[in-house]
Write a protein that holds these residues in place. Structure first.
Motif, PDB file in Angstrom:
ATOM      1  N   VAL A 168       0.854  -1.181   0.000  1.00  0.00           N
ATOM      2  CA  VAL A 168       0.000   0.000   0.000  1.00  0.00           C
ATOM      3  C   VAL A 168       0.889   1.229   0.000  1.00  0.00           C
ATOM      4  N   GLN A 169       0.264   2.369  -0.318  1.00  0.00           N
ATOM      5  CA  GLN A 169       0.970   3.649  -0.304  1.00  0.00           C
ATOM      6  C   GLN A 169       0.398   4.538   0.793  1.00  0.00           C
ATOM      7  N   LEU A 170       1.286   5.145   1.562  1.00  0.00           N
ATOM      8  CA  LEU A 170       0.919   6.126   2.574  1.00  0.00           C
ATOM      9  C   LEU A 170       1.427   7.489   2.127  1.00  0.00           C
ATOM     10  N   ILE A 171       0.540   8.478   2.076  1.00  0.00           N
ATOM     11  CA  ILE A 171       0.871   9.826   1.623  1.00  0.00           C
ATOM     12  C   ILE A 171       0.760  10.770   2.815  1.00  0.00           C
ATOM     13  N   GLY A 172       1.767  11.598   3.023  1.00  0.00           N
ATOM     14  CA  GLY A 172       1.787  12.489   4.174  1.00  0.00           C
ATOM     15  C   GLY A 172       1.412  13.911   3.829  1.00  0.00           C
ATOM     16  N   ARG A 173       1.266  14.719   4.847  1.00  0.00           N
ATOM     17  CA  ARG A 173       1.109  16.156   4.677  1.00  0.00           C
ATOM     18  C   ARG A 173       2.429  16.761   4.189  1.00  0.00           C
ATOM     19  N   PRO A 174       2.418  18.018   3.729  1.00  0.00           N
ATOM     20  CA  PRO A 174       3.691  18.637   3.343  1.00  0.00           C
ATOM     21  C   PRO A 174       4.706  18.568   4.489  1.00  0.00           C
ATOM     22  N   GLY A 175       5.854  17.984   4.221  1.00  0.00           N
ATOM     23  CA  GLY A 175       6.862  17.813   5.260  1.00  0.00           C
ATOM     24  C   GLY A 175       6.539  16.722   6.253  1.00  0.00           C
ATOM     25  N   GLY A 176       5.564  15.868   5.937  1.00  0.00           N
ATOM     26  CA  GLY A 176       5.091  14.870   6.896  1.00  0.00           C
ATOM     27  C   GLY A 176       5.738  13.512   6.795  1.00  0.00           C
ATOM     28  N   GLU A 177       7.019  13.465   6.452  1.00  0.00           N
ATOM     29  CA  GLU A 177       7.712  12.175   6.348  1.00  0.00           C
ATOM     30  C   GLU A 177       7.679  11.390   7.659  1.00  0.00           C
ATOM     31  N   ALA A 178       7.865  12.076   8.770  1.00  0.00           N
ATOM     32  CA  ALA A 178       7.940  11.372  10.054  1.00  0.00           C
ATOM     33  C   ALA A 178       6.657  10.590  10.336  1.00  0.00           C
ATOM     34  N   THR A 179       5.521  11.169   9.991  1.00  0.00           N
ATOM     35  CA  THR A 179       4.243  10.493  10.254  1.00  0.00           C
ATOM     36  C   THR A 179       4.089   9.240   9.413  1.00  0.00           C
ATOM     37  N   ILE A 180       4.365   9.333   8.113  1.00  0.00           N
ATOM     38  CA  ILE A 180       4.180   8.131   7.280  1.00  0.00           C
ATOM     39  C   ILE A 180       5.249   7.088   7.576  1.00  0.00           C
ATOM     40  N   ILE A 181       6.434   7.516   7.968  1.00  0.00           N
ATOM     41  CA  ILE A 181       7.461   6.547   8.375  1.00  0.00           C
ATOM     42  C   ILE A 181       7.003   5.801   9.621  1.00  0.00           C
ATOM     43  N   ALA A 182       6.447   6.527  10.592  1.00  0.00           N
ATOM     44  CA  ALA A 182       5.968   5.876  11.818  1.00  0.00           C
ATOM     45  C   ALA A 182       4.830   4.905  11.518  1.00  0.00           C
ATOM     46  N   LEU A 183       3.902   5.301  10.655  1.00  0.00           N
ATOM     47  CA  LEU A 183       2.780   4.414  10.318  1.00  0.00           C
ATOM     48  C   LEU A 183       3.261   3.202   9.523  1.00  0.00           C
ATOM     49  N   ALA A 184       4.183   3.415   8.602  1.00  0.00           N
ATOM     50  CA  ALA A 184       4.721   2.294   7.834  1.00  0.00           C
ATOM     51  C   ALA A 184       5.476   1.323   8.735  1.00  0.00           C
ATOM     52  N   ALA A 185       6.230   1.857   9.699  1.00  0.00           N
ATOM     53  CA  ALA A 185       6.941   0.984  10.635  1.00  0.00           C
ATOM     54  C   ALA A 185       5.965   0.175  11.477  1.00  0.00           C
ATOM     55  N   GLU A 186       4.855   0.806  11.865  1.00  0.00           N
ATOM     56  CA  GLU A 186       3.847   0.062  12.625  1.00  0.00           C
ATOM     57  C   GLU A 186       3.223  -1.038  11.784  1.00  0.00           C
ATOM     58  N   LEU A 187       2.902  -0.738  10.530  1.00  0.00           N
ATOM     59  CA  LEU A 187       2.385  -1.780   9.641  1.00  0.00           C
ATOM     60  C   LEU A 187       3.390  -2.920   9.503  1.00  0.00           C
ATOM     61  N   GLU A 188       4.646  -2.566   9.334  1.00  0.00           N
ATOM     62  CA  GLU A 188       5.707  -3.562   9.185  1.00  0.00           C
ATOM     63  C   GLU A 188       5.769  -4.470  10.414  1.00  0.00           C
ATOM     64  N   ARG A 189       5.682  -3.888  11.595  1.00  0.00           N
ATOM     65  CA  ARG A 189       5.726  -4.702  12.818  1.00  0.00           C
ATOM     66  C   ARG A 189       4.504  -5.601  12.916  1.00  0.00           C
ATOM     67  N   ARG A 190       3.333  -5.073  12.589  1.00  0.00           N
ATOM     68  CA  ARG A 190       2.105  -5.849  12.722  1.00  0.00           C
ATOM     69  C   ARG A 190       2.025  -6.968  11.684  1.00  0.00           C
ATOM     70  N   VAL A 191       2.534  -6.719  10.492  1.00  0.00           N
ATOM     71  CA  VAL A 191       2.562  -7.758   9.461  1.00  0.00           C
ATOM     72  C   VAL A 191       3.549  -8.861   9.842  1.00  0.00           C
ATOM     73  N   GLY A 192       4.679  -8.465  10.400  1.00  0.00           N
ATOM     74  CA  GLY A 192       5.718  -9.423  10.732  1.00  0.00           C
ATOM     75  C   GLY A 192       6.601  -9.721   9.535  1.00  0.00           C
ATOM     76  N   PRO A 193       7.658 -10.478   9.729  1.00  0.00           N
ATOM     77  CA  PRO A 193       8.595 -10.760   8.631  1.00  0.00           C
ATOM     78  C   PRO A 193       7.899 -11.486   7.483  1.00  0.00           C
ATOM     79  N   LEU A 194       8.074 -10.980   6.291  1.00  0.00           N
ATOM     80  CA  LEU A 194       7.557 -11.644   5.100  1.00  0.00           C
ATOM     81  C   LEU A 194       8.676 -12.489   4.478  1.00  0.00           C
TER      82      LEU A 194
END
Length: 467
Positions: free
Chosen positions: A433-459
């Protein structure tokens, strides 16, 4: 038994800094993998083994720099002194630059070690990587399929375990398309975020540099290096600040996330969303709501996007100083874009640029109620080599739109976006999936992507990973 390439980039750096492994050992490991598997993956178009080993040996034993001793590859649009830089084109078969571009030098300054040039389509103009001068970049999961583009070689190298991470560039999806195609992480920063590839010097402000990596944290690490590597030369820059690696650790604040499967191409092309892509959005929605975030479907119906974007893309191509004789030697899609761009009037170009500014403002306004917006990463699964029509340029462009309709509008709006795999399809291939942030919002989408990564677990990894 774990091998060196099984470690994340951050784990490899930790092993380097403790002396558990040395730069020469790590470089030799990746060079051996490249020698074994590059012919089947098509990730590299130039391998600089001797230079890489010499640099690794010259680093000494004292770690200096955020990437000290870590291998990477230069996209073959980026000049490196003394190394052939072909831009994916037979027009530049013999070109060897005498200076190194900032996109490569910044990683050198951080202690990284280039192993060569990664595969890219001609002048980076397409979302797939098949050229007249090199074998195609292939999906490590299924070498019958392409790896996407234009950072196709970089994504294939990371996905196949030939590199721990790689820099890319993204003018209409060129980081996110290949990253999603091969099931790795790719991040397009905000316009004005990275000093040396800010987007502010390209028509429409489209093209920026960014990272491709195996994990969200590895991508954040490389983004921090790219952001901090040079002083800003423009007054305009993205708001907010890093280090972005910090956003990958700890609890994620509850976020409001908008979700849409609408693309701005829907009114002008036959966009069909593959069921697996739709299912990936459903999976990510469940994971995020399970983590306490709110995910709301919202109505977004942009108009007039197709004409505006194609005008700007053709304008970008028309800037290339190619003679009529040279246009006979380039790929048909390149020649078509250049010729179509040269037919545009100044009024048409100015109108498109004004429309892009309006689109940017309207999109940011539409997305403003949300901390992030989620879309599918791709509309279609990876396509076979040769699926994109090499002769009919207009059809080719339409095919690229139908494959990846969710990418280019993020560049026009100047927003940060990240793709992350969240599930496997029926064949065992990752779907993102793609996560799109607000202007300058890299930190938010990085945090959400990291959470998705943890919840999915190793692929799982593709078979080439194990060799």
């Amino acid at each position: 038994m774990a091998e060196l390439h099984d470690l994340t980039a951050i784990e490899q750096l930790a092993a380097l800094r403790t002396g558990e492994i040395g730069p020469v050992e790590l470089v030799a490991h990746y060079l051996e993998r490249i020698e074994r598997f590059n012919d089947s993956v098509g990730a590299f178009v130039e391998i600089t083994a001797d230079a890489a080993l010499a640099r690794a040996g010259a680093l000494g034993s004292t770690p200096v720099g955020a990437l000290w001793g870590l291998p990477f590859g230069d996209k073959d649009l980026v000049a490196r002194a003394g190394v052939p830089t072909r831009f994916g084109s037979r027009l530049h078969r013999e070109f060897v630059p005498d200076a190194t571009a900032d996109q490569a030098a910044v990683l050198d300054d951080a202690g990284g070690i280039s192993l060569g040039k990664t595969n890219t389509p001609e002048f980076g103009l397409t979302g797939y990587t098949e050229t007249q001068i090199a074998p195609p970049a292939r999906d490590p999961w299924n070498p019958v399929s392409g790896a996407g583009g234009s950072s196709g070689g970089a994504a294939a190298a990371v996905g196949a375990g030939l590199l721990p991470l790689a820099p890319g560039s993204d003018g209409g999806g060129s980081i996110r398309i290949p990253a999603a195609t091969v099931g790795v992480v790719g991040l397009k920063p905000s316009r004005g975020r990275i000093p040396f590839a800010s987007g502010l010097d390209s028509p429409g402000g489209l093209s920026v540099a960014g990272p491709i990596a195996r994990t969200v944290a590895d991508a954040a690490l490389l983004l921090d290096v790219q952001v901090g590597g040079r002083a800003y030369s423009y007054a305009t820059r993205a708001p907010g600040a890093g280090p972005f690696l910090d956003a990958t650790t700890g609890a994620t604040a509850s976020a409001r996330i908008g979700m849409t499967t609408v693309s701005p191409w829907d009114n002008d092309d036959d966009i069909v969303l593959d069921p697996e892509a739709a299912r990936a959005v459903e999976v990510a929605t469940a994971l995020l709501t399970g983590g306490g975030h709110g995910v709301d479907t919202f109505d977004w119906r942009p108009r007039g996007y197709a004409e505006m974007f194609t005008t700007i893309w053709r304008t970008s191509a028309a800037r290339m100083n190619l003679s009529d004789a040279e246009l006979e030697l380039v790929e048909p899609i390149t020649a078509w874009l250049v010729r179509e761009g040269r037919r545009l009037s100044g009024a048409q170009v100015l109108e498109a640029l004004a429309a892009a500014t309006t689109f940017e403002r309207d999109t940011i306004t539409a997305f403003s109620p949300f901390d992030a917006v989620m879309t599918p990463a791709l509309a279609l699964p990876p396509q076979p080599i040769g699926w994109f029509d090499a002769r009919d340029a207009a059809k080719n462009f339409s095919q690229q739109v139908r494959y990846a309709p969710y990418s280019s509008f993020v560049n026009v709006a100047g927003l940060p976006a990240m793709v992350v795999p969240v599930k496997l399809d029926a064949s065992g291939h990752p779907v993102s999936v793609q996560l799109i942030g607000r202007p300058g919002g890299e930190a938010t989408i990085i945090a959400l992507a990291a959470e998705l990564e943890r919840r999915v677990g190793p692929l799982p990894r593709p078979a080439v990973w194990r060799g």
